[in-house]
Design an enzyme around this catalytic site. Structure first.
Site, short mmCIF file in Angstrom:
data_model
loop_
_atom_site.label_atom_id
_atom_site.label_comp_id
_atom_site.label_asym_id
_atom_site.label_seq_id
_atom_site.Cartn_x
_atom_site.Cartn_y
_atom_site.Cartn_z
CE1 TYR A 228 -3.29 -3.07 0.89
CE2 TYR A 228 -4.34 -1.22 -0.22
CZ TYR A 228 -4.35 -2.55 0.16
OH TYR A 228 -5.42 -3.35 -0.20
CG ASN B 118 -10.67 4.40 -8.82
OD1 ASN B 118 -10.83 3.19 -8.97
ND2 ASN B 118 -10.79 5.27 -9.82
CB VAL B 119 -8.08 3.39 -2.54
CG1 VAL B 119 -9.20 2.41 -2.18
CG2 VAL B 119 -7.00 2.68 -3.34
CG HIS C 49 -14.21 -0.30 -2.62
ND1 HIS C 49 -14.15 -0.76 -3.91
CD2 HIS C 49 -15.35 -0.80 -2.10
CE1 HIS C 49 -15.20 -1.54 -4.15
NE2 HIS C 49 -15.96 -1.57 -3.08
CB CYS D 262 -4.59 2.17 15.03
SG CYS D 262 -5.91 2.33 16.21
CB CYS E 262 -4.43 2.44 21.31
SG CYS E 262 -4.58 1.87 19.59
CB THR F 33 -15.76 -0.12 -12.95
OG1 THR F 33 -15.77 -1.18 -11.98
CG2 THR F 33 -17.16 0.08 -13.50
CG ASN G 41 -14.29 -0.63 -19.83
OD1 ASN G 41 -13.28 -0.96 -20.45
ND2 ASN G 41 -14.52 -1.03 -18.59
CB ALA H 129 -11.34 7.74 -18.36
C1 BV8 Z 1 -18.36 -7.35 1.16
C2 BV8 Z 1 -9.99 -1.42 -2.10
C3 BV8 Z 1 -19.60 -8.37 2.89
C4 BV8 Z 1 -8.75 -2.16 -1.71
C5 BV8 Z 1 -11.38 -3.06 -3.29
C6 BV8 Z 1 -21.99 -10.41 -3.63
C7 BV8 Z 1 -22.43 -9.44 -2.75
C8 BV8 Z 1 -21.55 -8.91 -1.81
C9 BV8 Z 1 -20.21 -9.32 -1.77
C10 BV8 Z 1 -19.78 -10.27 -2.64
C11 BV8 Z 1 -20.66 -10.81 -3.56
N1 BV8 Z 1 -19.95 -11.72 -4.27
C12 BV8 Z 1 -18.68 -11.74 -3.84
C13 BV8 Z 1 -18.54 -10.88 -2.84
C14 BV8 Z 1 -17.30 -10.65 -2.12
C15 BV8 Z 1 -16.46 -9.55 -2.73
C16 BV8 Z 1 -16.48 -9.51 -4.23
O1 BV8 Z 1 -17.25 -8.75 -4.83
N2 BV8 Z 1 -15.62 -10.31 -4.84
C17 BV8 Z 1 -15.50 -10.32 -6.29
C18 BV8 Z 1 -14.05 -10.55 -6.68
C19 BV8 Z 1 -16.43 -11.38 -6.83
N3 BV8 Z 1 -16.89 -8.26 -2.19
C20 BV8 Z 1 -16.39 -7.88 -1.00
O2 BV8 Z 1 -15.65 -8.55 -0.32
C21 BV8 Z 1 -16.84 -6.51 -0.49
N4 BV8 Z 1 -17.28 -6.68 0.87
O3 BV8 Z 1 -19.12 -7.77 0.35
O4 BV8 Z 1 -18.51 -7.53 2.51
C22 BV8 Z 1 -19.83 -8.11 4.30
C23 BV8 Z 1 -21.11 -7.69 4.70
C24 BV8 Z 1 -21.34 -7.50 6.03
C25 BV8 Z 1 -20.31 -7.70 6.97
C26 BV8 Z 1 -19.04 -8.09 6.56
C27 BV8 Z 1 -18.79 -8.30 5.21
C28 BV8 Z 1 -15.68 -5.54 -0.44
C29 BV8 Z 1 -15.13 -5.31 -1.80
C30 BV8 Z 1 -14.09 -4.16 -1.77
C31 BV8 Z 1 -12.72 -4.70 -2.05
N5 BV8 Z 1 -11.76 -3.58 -2.16
N6 BV8 Z 1 -10.56 -2.00 -3.33
C32 BV8 Z 1 -7.60 -1.87 -2.63
O5 BV8 Z 1 -7.73 -1.02 -3.55
O6 BV8 Z 1 -6.53 -2.48 -2.40
S1 BV8 Z 1 -11.95 -3.71 -4.73
C33 BV8 Z 1 -11.06 -3.16 -6.07
O7 BV8 Z 1 -11.37 -3.98 -7.20
C34 BV8 Z 1 -11.43 -1.80 -6.58
O8 BV8 Z 1 -11.70 -0.90 -5.55
C35 BV8 Z 1 -12.65 -2.02 -7.43
O9 BV8 Z 1 -13.82 -1.88 -6.69
C36 BV8 Z 1 -12.58 -3.46 -7.74
C37 BV8 Z 1 -12.71 -3.72 -9.21
O10 BV8 Z 1 -11.72 -3.02 -9.84
P1 BV8 Z 1 -12.09 -1.97 -11.00
O11 BV8 Z 1 -12.11 -0.65 -10.37
O12 BV8 Z 1 -13.28 -2.37 -11.77
O13 BV8 Z 1 -10.80 -2.18 -11.82
P2 BV8 Z 1 -10.44 -3.43 -12.70
O14 BV8 Z 1 -8.95 -3.47 -12.74
O15 BV8 Z 1 -11.21 -4.64 -12.28
O16 BV8 Z 1 -11.00 -3.03 -14.12
C38 BV8 Z 1 -10.53 -1.88 -14.73
C39 BV8 Z 1 -11.48 -1.60 -15.89
O17 BV8 Z 1 -11.09 -0.39 -16.51
C40 BV8 Z 1 -11.46 -2.68 -16.96
O18 BV8 Z 1 -12.79 -2.95 -17.36
C41 BV8 Z 1 -10.69 -2.01 -18.11
O19 BV8 Z 1 -11.17 -2.43 -19.37
C42 BV8 Z 1 -11.00 -0.57 -17.89
N7 BV8 Z 1 -9.97 0.37 -18.35
C43 BV8 Z 1 -8.62 0.18 -18.42
N8 BV8 Z 1 -8.03 1.33 -18.84
C44 BV8 Z 1 -9.03 2.25 -19.00
C45 BV8 Z 1 -10.26 1.64 -18.69
N9 BV8 Z 1 -11.43 2.30 -18.76
C46 BV8 Z 1 -11.40 3.59 -19.16
N10 BV8 Z 1 -10.26 4.24 -19.46
C47 BV8 Z 1 -9.06 3.60 -19.41
N11 BV8 Z 1 -7.94 4.26 -19.73
#
Ligand code: BV8
Length: 251
Positions: A69, A104-105, A121, A129, A158, A196, A221, A239
């Site tokens: 990070y 995004n973060v 997120h 902490c 803490c 996304t 996208n 974008a």
């Molecule tokens: C939770 C921060 C429950 C950290 C991130 C159904 C319902 C609920 C949950 C789930 C579910 N099914 C599965 C889950 C669990 C999980 C999940 O969704 N898993 C996935 C893999 C299936 N979800 C969770 O765990 C969430 N929590 O549900 O908790 C709960 C409830 C009660 C009590 C306790 C628990 C939490 C999810 C958050 C995870 N954190 N980020 C960090 O950054 O390190 S996620 C991270 O990946 C991003 O933040 C973003 O959200 C996510 C996806 O990434 P994208 O932003 O879409 O980027 P990606 O690389 O995938 O794609 C890029 C896109 O851009 C592509 O399409 C590409 O073509 C395009 N692109 C490229 N260049 C360009 C472009 N577009 C335009 N211009 C360009 N130049």
């Protein structure tokens, strides 16, 4: 590369009461910030981002996860908002009351002038902490070079370990941010989903909520995503190419 944006979209944007711009990592790609699913570069190429972005990974190896990070935070500090971020901020001027919802973060929307992006997120710039009170931590900017293991600091209140202020997989999204995002998606008449892959939930529900509430959903996208089928328009471009053209047609 010139992107042809249908002139009708400019009129739609201009005539909107409220626009939501929902963004993912692709929004920051042209600022040099790797997307979540890009192959992690260099040192991180042997890790799976979805495995590193978890509480389990942090508790198993805090130095590795904190180092990742800090490497990402340093990259964002060196990055600049791209024309896509600037055009997004201009939408808020063109259609007052519009809002950015981001997965995004990074802080590039803020630095481009977006007033109060909703961070579903969390943020690289809000470490806290792991103690019960989750004390906010003030972490100095360092240059972690190519990254590598860095021991996380300890909380000055803490003594607990400091963690990144992001939402990890398996963690609940901040309720206030999620509620604000659902309210905005339910009450807008245009939602732009930009950069996304639409695979992480519950964030990926936001464009669907807008569509079901009667909004026009427009995707920006270069690649197809699972969101294609709920979008009225799919603009196959980046974008930084499409958003300035879209804003130009709305002025
Ligand atoms: C939770 C921060 C429950 C950290 C991130 C159904 C319902 C609920 C949950 C789930 C579910 N099914 C599965 C889950 C669990 C999980 C999940 O969704 N898993 C996935 C893999 C299936 N979800 C969770 O765990 C969430 N929590 O549900 O908790 C709960 C409830 C009660 C009590 C306790 C628990 C939490 C999810 C958050 C995870 N954190 N980020 C960090 O950054 O390190 S996620 C991270 O990946 C991003 O933040 C973003 O959200 C996510 C996806 O990434 P994208 O932003 O879409 O980027 P990606 O690389 O995938 O794609 C890029 C896109 O851009 C592509 O399409 C590409 O073509 C395009 N692109 C490229 N260049 C360009 C472009 N577009 C335009 N211009 C360009 N130049």
């Amino acid at each position: 590369m010139q992107i042809d944006v249908p002139a009708t979209l400019g009129a739609t944007l201009r005539g909107a009461r409220r626009v939501v711009v929902f963004t993912g990592a692709g929004m920051s790609a042209e600022s040099g910030v790797p997307t979540f699913r890009d192959d992690l570069t260099g040192l991180w190429s042997r890790f799976d981002a979805e495995r590193l972005a978890t509480p389990e990974a942090f508790h198993a190896d805090p130095d590795l996860v904190w180092g990742w990070y800090e490497w990402r935070r340093a990259r964002v500090r060196r990055a600049e908002p791209n024309p896509g971020h600037l055009a997004t901020a201009e939408i808020e001027t063109l259609v007052p009351g519009s809002v950015v919802i981001t997965q995004n973060v990074d802080d590039l929307h803020e630095r481009a002038g977006s007033r109060a992006p909703i961070h579903l997120h969390g943020s690289l710039f809000a470490p806290r902490c792991i103690g019960e009170d989750a004390h906010p931590a003030d972490v100095p900017d360092t240059d972690p070079g190519d990254g590598g293991r860095i021991p996380p600091p300890r909380c000055t209140h803490c003594g607990a370990l400091v963690r990144p202020g992001v939402v990890w997989f398996g963690e609940q999204l901040p309720i206030a941010a999620l509620n604000a995002a659902v309210e905005a998606a339910s009450s807008c008449d245009v939602l732009l989903t930009v950069g996304t892959s639409g695979v992480v939930y519950p964030a990926a529900e936001i464009p669907r909520i807008a569509m079901l509430s009667g909004a026009m959903v427009i995707q920006v996208n270069p690649e197809p995503t699972p969101l294609d089928r709920i979008c009225a328009v799919n603009l196959r471009g980046t974008a930084a190419q499409v958003l300035p053209a879209l804003i130009a047609s709305a002025r």
